[in-house]
Design a protein around this motif. Structure first.
Motif, PDB file in Angstrom:
ATOM      1  N   SER A 214       0.826  -1.202   0.000  1.00 25.86           N
ATOM      2  CA  SER A 214       0.000   0.000   0.000  1.00 25.86           C
ATOM      3  C   SER A 214       0.861   1.252   0.000  1.00 25.86           C
ATOM      4  O   SER A 214       1.924   1.283   0.633  1.00 25.86           O
ATOM      5  N   LEU A 215       0.376   2.284  -0.708  1.00 22.16           N
ATOM      6  CA  LEU A 215       0.986   3.612  -0.676  1.00 22.16           C
ATOM      7  C   LEU A 215      -0.012   4.642  -0.148  1.00 22.16           C
ATOM      8  O   LEU A 215       0.125   5.834  -0.398  1.00 22.16           O
ATOM      9  N   GLY A 216      -1.027   4.186   0.562  1.00 28.44           N
ATOM     10  CA  GLY A 216      -1.998   5.097   1.150  1.00 28.44           C
ATOM     11  C   GLY A 216      -2.978   5.636   0.123  1.00 28.44           C
ATOM     12  O   GLY A 216      -3.048   5.195  -1.025  1.00 28.44           O
ATOM     13  N   SER A 276       2.086 -12.396   5.343  1.00 30.84           N
ATOM     14  CA  SER A 276       3.367 -12.725   5.965  1.00 30.84           C
ATOM     15  C   SER A 276       4.227 -11.491   6.193  1.00 30.84           C
ATOM     16  O   SER A 276       5.134 -11.513   7.026  1.00 30.84           O
ATOM     17  N   ALA A 277       3.978 -10.432   5.443  1.00 32.59           N
ATOM     18  CA  ALA A 277       4.730  -9.176   5.574  1.00 32.59           C
ATOM     19  C   ALA A 277       3.943  -8.091   4.859  1.00 32.59           C
ATOM     20  O   ALA A 277       2.898  -8.346   4.243  1.00 32.59           O
ATOM     21  N   ALA A 278       4.443  -6.861   4.954  1.00 33.55           N
ATOM     22  CA  ALA A 278       3.802  -5.728   4.280  1.00 33.55           C
ATOM     23  C   ALA A 278       4.878  -4.808   3.722  1.00 33.55           C
ATOM     24  O   ALA A 278       5.922  -4.613   4.355  1.00 33.55           O
ATOM     25  N   ILE A 279       4.627  -4.290   2.525  1.00 28.72           N
ATOM     26  CA  ILE A 279       5.478  -3.247   1.940  1.00 28.72           C
ATOM     27  C   ILE A 279       4.645  -1.978   1.933  1.00 28.72           C
ATOM     28  O   ILE A 279       3.632  -1.889   1.233  1.00 28.72           O
ATOM     29  N   LEU A 280       5.055  -0.981   2.711  1.00 28.86           N
ATOM     30  CA  LEU A 280       4.239   0.201   2.958  1.00 28.86           C
ATOM     31  C   LEU A 280       5.060   1.471   2.787  1.00 28.86           C
ATOM     32  O   LEU A 280       6.273   1.464   2.940  1.00 28.86           O
ATOM     33  N   ASN A 285      -1.494   5.165   9.857  1.00 31.41           N
ATOM     34  CA  ASN A 285      -2.600   4.252  10.132  1.00 31.41           C
ATOM     35  C   ASN A 285      -2.320   2.856   9.593  1.00 31.41           C
ATOM     36  O   ASN A 285      -2.611   1.852  10.258  1.00 31.41           O
ATOM     37  N   THR A 286      -1.763   2.759   8.379  1.00 34.31           N
ATOM     38  CA  THR A 286      -1.461   1.442   7.825  1.00 34.31           C
ATOM     39  C   THR A 286      -0.356   0.762   8.613  1.00 34.31           C
ATOM     40  O   THR A 286      -0.383  -0.456   8.820  1.00 34.31           O
ATOM     41  N   VAL A 287       0.624   1.523   9.075  1.00 30.62           N
ATOM     42  CA  VAL A 287       1.678   0.963   9.922  1.00 30.62           C
ATOM     43  C   VAL A 287       1.079   0.399  11.207  1.00 30.62           C
ATOM     44  O   VAL A 287       1.422  -0.720  11.635  1.00 30.62           O
ATOM     45  N   LEU A 288       0.176   1.139  11.829  1.00 28.79           N
ATOM     46  CA  LEU A 288      -0.455   0.638  13.050  1.00 28.79           C
ATOM     47  C   LEU A 288      -1.231  -0.645  12.788  1.00 28.79           C
ATOM     48  O   LEU A 288      -1.197  -1.585  13.597  1.00 28.79           O
ATOM     49  N   VAL A 295       2.676  -8.090  11.830  1.00 30.41           N
ATOM     50  CA  VAL A 295       3.255  -8.294  10.505  1.00 30.41           C
ATOM     51  C   VAL A 295       4.512  -7.433  10.350  1.00 30.41           C
ATOM     52  O   VAL A 295       4.458  -6.212  10.545  1.00 30.41           O
ATOM     53  N   PRO A 296       5.653  -8.018   9.981  1.00 34.21           N
ATOM     54  CA  PRO A 296       6.865  -7.222   9.738  1.00 34.21           C
ATOM     55  C   PRO A 296       6.722  -6.398   8.466  1.00 34.21           C
ATOM     56  O   PRO A 296       5.929  -6.735   7.578  1.00 34.21           O
ATOM     57  N   ILE A 297       7.512  -5.335   8.364  1.00 36.67           N
ATOM     58  CA  ILE A 297       7.291  -4.313   7.338  1.00 36.67           C
ATOM     59  C   ILE A 297       8.566  -4.027   6.569  1.00 36.67           C
ATOM     60  O   ILE A 297       9.661  -3.983   7.150  1.00 36.67           O
ATOM     61  N   VAL A 298       8.426  -3.807   5.284  1.00 38.88           N
ATOM     62  CA  VAL A 298       9.434  -3.119   4.483  1.00 38.88           C
ATOM     63  C   VAL A 298       8.866  -1.738   4.200  1.00 38.88           C
ATOM     64  O   VAL A 298       7.807  -1.613   3.569  1.00 38.88           O
ATOM     65  N   ALA A 299       9.509  -0.702   4.694  1.00 35.55           N
ATOM     66  CA  ALA A 299       8.987   0.660   4.589  1.00 35.55           C
ATOM     67  C   ALA A 299       9.693   1.420   3.475  1.00 35.55           C
ATOM     68  O   ALA A 299      10.928   1.401   3.385  1.00 35.55           O
TER      69      ALA A 299
END
Length: 395
Positions: A214-216, A276-280, A285-288, A295-299
């Motif tokens: 997601s990019l918001g 399994s993960a998120a690319i944000l 709000n999406t991070v929260l 879920v671990p994140i690639v930011a």
């Protein structure tokens, strides 16, 4: 603003437009267009001027609107100074809602729009002081206009009065923020404020692990960045679940590599626990929601407070950070492989999820707001009486 009516959910909350000549149709869409390009020598000043004009509209229209409605109290977002200033002008009690990162200034905490690491030593303090000086200069169109209205109404323009002495309630969990040394007594950390969302059933499950991308709602037109995300997911043997916020056309959505699942919006609180993960991009709000799901994140921070949020995620060990430029050059795949393989990233996210669940969410926040605003027997200034006899609160 009248254009906001469509964004207010049908959940028993009333809506009233400002009813001011300056509040024209399409004003919100015009402002959002400025927010889609919030950086650079042209985009940043244009965005700040646009934000100043929105705040001025509220300062001009809110006193009459709130008096007309018989409002008893105000819940004011911390990033919008008009709410607190109008509350002081009308002698209405107010609480501060901190929906993003806490903005309270401290010498050891970097400005909230910079991706600097926490460094409480002398070097870090000097660096932070310089950052705040530049930030103050850039924000002058807003602060000058707010100070002008404060003096016009006979109020102290010091920014410290933008924050409620009754309650400052944050979505941010304490563990995500940098260490604070001087929080006011009225400040409370918390967890995300969410309504229950419907179950999210995937239309086509091909058995691959899912990665939420997601990019918001403002940056969803970046087709090339989404393509880099979905390609990275495919390269690690996963499938992307893309939320583009309406920014992509059907043709663009169908052209993304890796056979991703693509919609304008997904029920994030329902789909993220399946991932399994998120690319944000690091939108708060999406991070929260990702952290709440463990879920671990690639930011990939782009603008606003996203670099600062990413720096906090890195500090707690729940994310890898990749710049937009690196993402376009293949940098997402190794970062994604790392957060999927190294259990420490998921462990950090799950630890934060446990803390956030204990915070009580929207119900606990509402209880604290209720207690803060009902601490006096009569909080209304003379002459403001709700027409139906019910307590009214403006947000």
């Amino acid at each position: 603003m009248a254009d906001v009516a469509s964004l207010v959910p049908d959940c028993g909350v009333g809506f009233a437009a400002l009813d001011h000549p300056a509040d024209g149709q399409g004003l919100l869409a015009e402002y959002c267009r400025k927010l889609t390009q919030p950086s650079g020598p042209v985009g940043l000043p244009r965005m700040i001027r646009g934000t100043a004009s929105m705040t001025e509209l509220l300062l001009r229209a809110l006193p009459t609107a709130l008096s007309r409605l018989g409002v008893d109290a105000i819940v004011a977002d911390s990033v919008e100074p008009a709410g607190a200033l109008v509350a002081r002008h009308l002698r209405l009690p107010f609480v501060t809602a901190v929906t993003g990162l806490p903005l309270l200034r401290e010498p050891t905490v970097p400005p909230p729009f910079l991706g600097w690491a926490y460094r409480p030593d002398a070097v870090g303090r000097n660096r932070n002081n310089g950052g705040y000086a530049v930030s103050d200069l850039l924000m002058r169109p807003i602060t000058t206009m707010v100070a002008t209205y404060a003096r016009r109404w006979g109020l102290d323009p010091d920014p410290q009065y933008q924050w409620s002495e009754r309650l400052q309630i944050a979505q941010c969990p304490q563990g995500l923020d940098f260490p604070r040394l001087a929080l006011p007594e009225s400040f409370r950390y918390g967890g995300p404020w969410r309504r229950d969302e419907p179950e999210e059933n995937l239309p086509d499950d091909d058995g691959r692990p899912l990665i939420f991308c997601s990019l918001g709602s403002l940056q969803g037109a970046r087709r090339s960045l989404f393509a880099a995300m979905t390609a990275a997911c495919s390269a690690v043997g996963a499938r992307a679940v893309v939320a583009h916020g309406g920014g992509l056309s059907d043709r663009e959505a169908h052209s993304l590599p890796g056979n991703p699942l693509v919609r304008a919006f997904w029920s994030q609180t329902r789909i993220l626990p399946q991932c399994s993960a998120a690319i944000l991009h690091g939108g708060f709000n999406t991070v929260l929601d990702a952290l709440a799901a463990g879920v671990p994140i690639v930011a990939v921070p782009l603008a606003f407070e996203q670099p600062a949020t990413a720096a906090r995620l890195k500090r707690i060990g729940a994310a890898r950070i990749v710049s937009a430029a690196e993402a376009g050059k293949g940098g997402l795949e190794p970062a994604l492989r790392l957060v999927l393989r190294d259990p420490e990233y998921r462990r950090a996210a799950r630890s934060m999820a446990t803390d956030m669940a204990a915070a009580g969410g929207a119900a606990e926040a509402a209880a604290m707001v209720d207690a803060a605003l009902c601490g006096e027997t009569d909080v209304r200034p003379a002459g403001l009486n709700p027409p139906d006899g019910k307590t009214a609160c403006a947000a």
